[in-house]
Design an enzyme around this catalytic site. Sequence first.
Site, PDB file in Angstrom:
ATOM      1  N   SER A 110     -14.847 -10.525 -14.163  1.00 33.32           N
ATOM      2  CA  SER A 110     -16.093 -10.327 -14.743  1.00 33.32           C
ATOM      3  C   SER A 110     -15.886  -9.942 -16.188  1.00 33.32           C
ATOM      4  O   SER A 110     -14.898  -9.586 -16.482  1.00 33.32           O
ATOM      5  CB  SER A 110     -16.608  -8.752 -14.131  1.00 33.32           C
ATOM      6  OG  SER A 110     -17.614  -8.582 -14.750  1.00 33.32           O
TER       7      SER A 110
ATOM      8  N   TYR B 202     -14.893  -0.144 -11.258  1.00 29.74           N
ATOM      9  CA  TYR B 202     -14.999  -1.661 -11.265  1.00 29.74           C
ATOM     10  C   TYR B 202     -14.506  -2.273 -12.425  1.00 29.74           C
ATOM     11  O   TYR B 202     -13.710  -3.304 -12.304  1.00 29.74           O
ATOM     12  CB  TYR B 202     -16.471  -1.828 -10.902  1.00 29.74           C
ATOM     13  CG  TYR B 202     -16.745  -3.125 -10.802  1.00 29.74           C
ATOM     14  CD1 TYR B 202     -16.245  -4.059  -9.748  1.00 29.74           C
ATOM     15  CD2 TYR B 202     -17.394  -3.972 -11.934  1.00 29.74           C
ATOM     16  CE1 TYR B 202     -16.402  -5.302  -9.914  1.00 29.74           C
ATOM     17  CE2 TYR B 202     -17.843  -5.378 -11.857  1.00 29.74           C
ATOM     18  CZ  TYR B 202     -17.157  -6.199 -10.763  1.00 29.74           C
ATOM     19  OH  TYR B 202     -17.408  -7.524 -10.664  1.00 29.74           O
TER      20      TYR B 202
HETATM   21  P1  NAP Z   1     -20.733  -9.936  -2.435  1.00 33.79           P
HETATM   22  O1  NAP Z   1     -22.205 -10.367  -2.295  1.00 33.79           O
HETATM   23  O2  NAP Z   1     -20.630  -8.472  -2.353  1.00 33.79           O
HETATM   24  O3  NAP Z   1     -19.797 -10.740  -1.527  1.00 33.79           O
HETATM   25  C1  NAP Z   1     -18.644 -10.097  -1.738  1.00 33.79           C
HETATM   26  C2  NAP Z   1     -17.509 -11.002  -0.745  1.00 33.79           C
HETATM   27  O4  NAP Z   1     -16.402 -10.383  -0.657  1.00 33.79           O
HETATM   28  C3  NAP Z   1     -18.108 -10.583   0.763  1.00 33.79           C
HETATM   29  O5  NAP Z   1     -17.717 -12.058   1.385  1.00 33.79           O
HETATM   30  C4  NAP Z   1     -17.343  -9.779   1.315  1.00 33.79           C
HETATM   31  O6  NAP Z   1     -17.107  -9.563   2.641  1.00 33.79           O
HETATM   32  C5  NAP Z   1     -15.920  -9.731   0.632  1.00 33.79           C
HETATM   33  N1  NAP Z   1     -15.308  -8.880   0.572  1.00 33.79           N
HETATM   34  C6  NAP Z   1     -14.987  -7.561   0.215  1.00 33.79           C
HETATM   35  N2  NAP Z   1     -13.945  -6.847   0.512  1.00 33.79           N
HETATM   36  C7  NAP Z   1     -13.173  -7.501   1.310  1.00 33.79           C
HETATM   37  C8  NAP Z   1     -12.064  -7.445   1.888  1.00 33.79           C
HETATM   38  N3  NAP Z   1     -11.275  -6.200   1.655  1.00 33.79           N
HETATM   39  N4  NAP Z   1     -11.303  -8.532   2.458  1.00 33.79           N
HETATM   40  C9  NAP Z   1     -11.839  -9.732   2.563  1.00 33.79           C
HETATM   41  N5  NAP Z   1     -13.204  -9.893   1.988  1.00 33.79           N
HETATM   42  C10 NAP Z   1     -13.811  -8.976   1.367  1.00 33.79           C
HETATM   43  O7  NAP Z   1     -20.262 -10.151  -3.930  1.00 33.79           O
HETATM   44  P2  NAP Z   1     -20.526 -11.434  -4.775  1.00 33.79           P
HETATM   45  O8  NAP Z   1     -21.517 -11.059  -6.023  1.00 33.79           O
HETATM   46  O9  NAP Z   1     -20.544 -12.811  -4.134  1.00 33.79           O
HETATM   47  O10 NAP Z   1     -18.983 -11.400  -5.827  1.00 33.79           O
HETATM   48  C11 NAP Z   1     -17.858 -12.114  -5.466  1.00 33.79           C
HETATM   49  C12 NAP Z   1     -16.901 -12.013  -6.858  1.00 33.79           C
HETATM   50  O11 NAP Z   1     -17.581 -12.047  -8.046  1.00 33.79           O
HETATM   51  C13 NAP Z   1     -16.491 -10.500  -6.521  1.00 33.79           C
HETATM   52  O12 NAP Z   1     -15.096 -10.393  -7.144  1.00 33.79           O
HETATM   53  C14 NAP Z   1     -17.091  -9.722  -7.785  1.00 33.79           C
HETATM   54  O13 NAP Z   1     -16.297  -8.600  -8.431  1.00 33.79           O
HETATM   55  C15 NAP Z   1     -17.298 -11.056  -8.882  1.00 33.79           C
HETATM   56  N6  NAP Z   1     -18.261 -10.918  -9.701  1.00 33.79           N
HETATM   57  C16 NAP Z   1     -19.699 -10.990  -9.225  1.00 33.79           C
HETATM   58  C17 NAP Z   1     -20.779 -10.771 -10.187  1.00 33.79           C
HETATM   59  C18 NAP Z   1     -22.171 -10.703  -9.826  1.00 33.79           C
HETATM   60  O14 NAP Z   1     -22.952 -10.645 -10.539  1.00 33.79           O
HETATM   61  N7  NAP Z   1     -22.481 -10.792  -8.398  1.00 33.79           N
HETATM   62  C19 NAP Z   1     -20.563 -10.819 -11.740  1.00 33.79           C
HETATM   63  C20 NAP Z   1     -19.343 -10.921 -12.064  1.00 33.79           C
HETATM   64  C21 NAP Z   1     -18.198 -10.893 -10.939  1.00 33.79           C
HETATM   65  P3  NAP Z   1     -18.195  -8.936   3.712  1.00 33.79           P
HETATM   66  O15 NAP Z   1     -19.295  -9.553   3.827  1.00 33.79           O
HETATM   67  O16 NAP Z   1     -17.304  -8.752   5.089  1.00 33.79           O
HETATM   68  O17 NAP Z   1     -18.631  -7.512   3.115  1.00 33.79           O
END
Ligand code: NAP
Length: 245
Positions: A140, A163
């Site tokens: 991020s 975070y």
């Molecule tokens: P999300 O909607 O919360 O989805 C997160 C995913 O990670 C889900 O599939 C979740 O599985 C999985 N996960 C969490 N803990 C885990 C574990 N211990 N083992 C395996 N899987 C696990 O988040 P997202 O927005 O798609 O974010 C994905 C990545 O992008 C993250 O690394 C986040 O920090 C990064 N990011 C996101 C944003 C944003 O604005 N969304 C911005 C910058 C960076 P479950 O369904 O089982 O919970």
Amino acid sequence: MKTALVTGANKSIGFEVARQLAHKGIYVYLGSRDVQNGIDAVNKLLEDGINNVEVIQLDITDDESVKNARAKIGEKTERLDILINNAGVFGGYPQGALEITIDQFKATYDANVYGVIRVTQVFIDLLRNSPEPRIVNVSSSQGSITLHSDPSYKYYDYKAAAYLSSKAAMNMYTVVLAYDLKGTAFKINSVCPGFTKTDFNGHRGTGTVEDAGKRIVKYALIDKDGPTGKFFSEENNPETGEIAW
Ligand code: NAP
């Protein structure tokens, strides 16, 4: 056929990355800590005519789960071309420097830092068998210490101790890993998907998963002259994408 492993691919950004990679003809192992959620995700892709995807149970905080996933994938292929370390957590609230608990810090680092290290170390032998191995650590721009200490940064007021520091720590792992694999065919980068509408932020994000996916897939497919050991956020630098750590 090239192969890829995407962690946390049962929904949101990881699911979209799996879809885009599969759409490009890559065989995708869709990591999901809950098998049924992973099966449901694979079925959604099947409905769209994408069948070069299979679910793999993978909880990145669990040694056994990661080792089992490595063994299962190893029964099917001798090589992995792409690893997308996407799974991550925010870490809950409060995240103020004086209120956050040590337990919150540990849980956040367990996924965002140790999880990335664990998966990378366990799958590195399969990646070494690829002629063009690529690792994308989904980061991020909020993990940039340079940006977060600049009052003009658009997310300057979005401070979150666990975070932000977990992504900064993961970024340093990217730098060290790229250094340790210098002189090889590996390309390893930290990539920010942008502020994206997902469960992660209660759908307050402003970007789409499609754009987030493209930003990640770009660095999963960079050619042999592409960058390694760098940090990219198109949202913060639309020209070259590269941003300061
Ligand atoms: P999300 O909607 O919360 O989805 C997160 C995913 O990670 C889900 O599939 C979740 O599985 C999985 N996960 C969490 N803990 C885990 C574990 N211990 N083992 C395996 N899987 C696990 O988040 P997202 O927005 O798609 O974010 C994905 C990545 O992008 C993250 O690394 C986040 O920090 C990064 N990011 C996101 C944003 C944003 O604005 N969304 C911005 C910058 C960076 P479950 O369904 O089982 O919970």
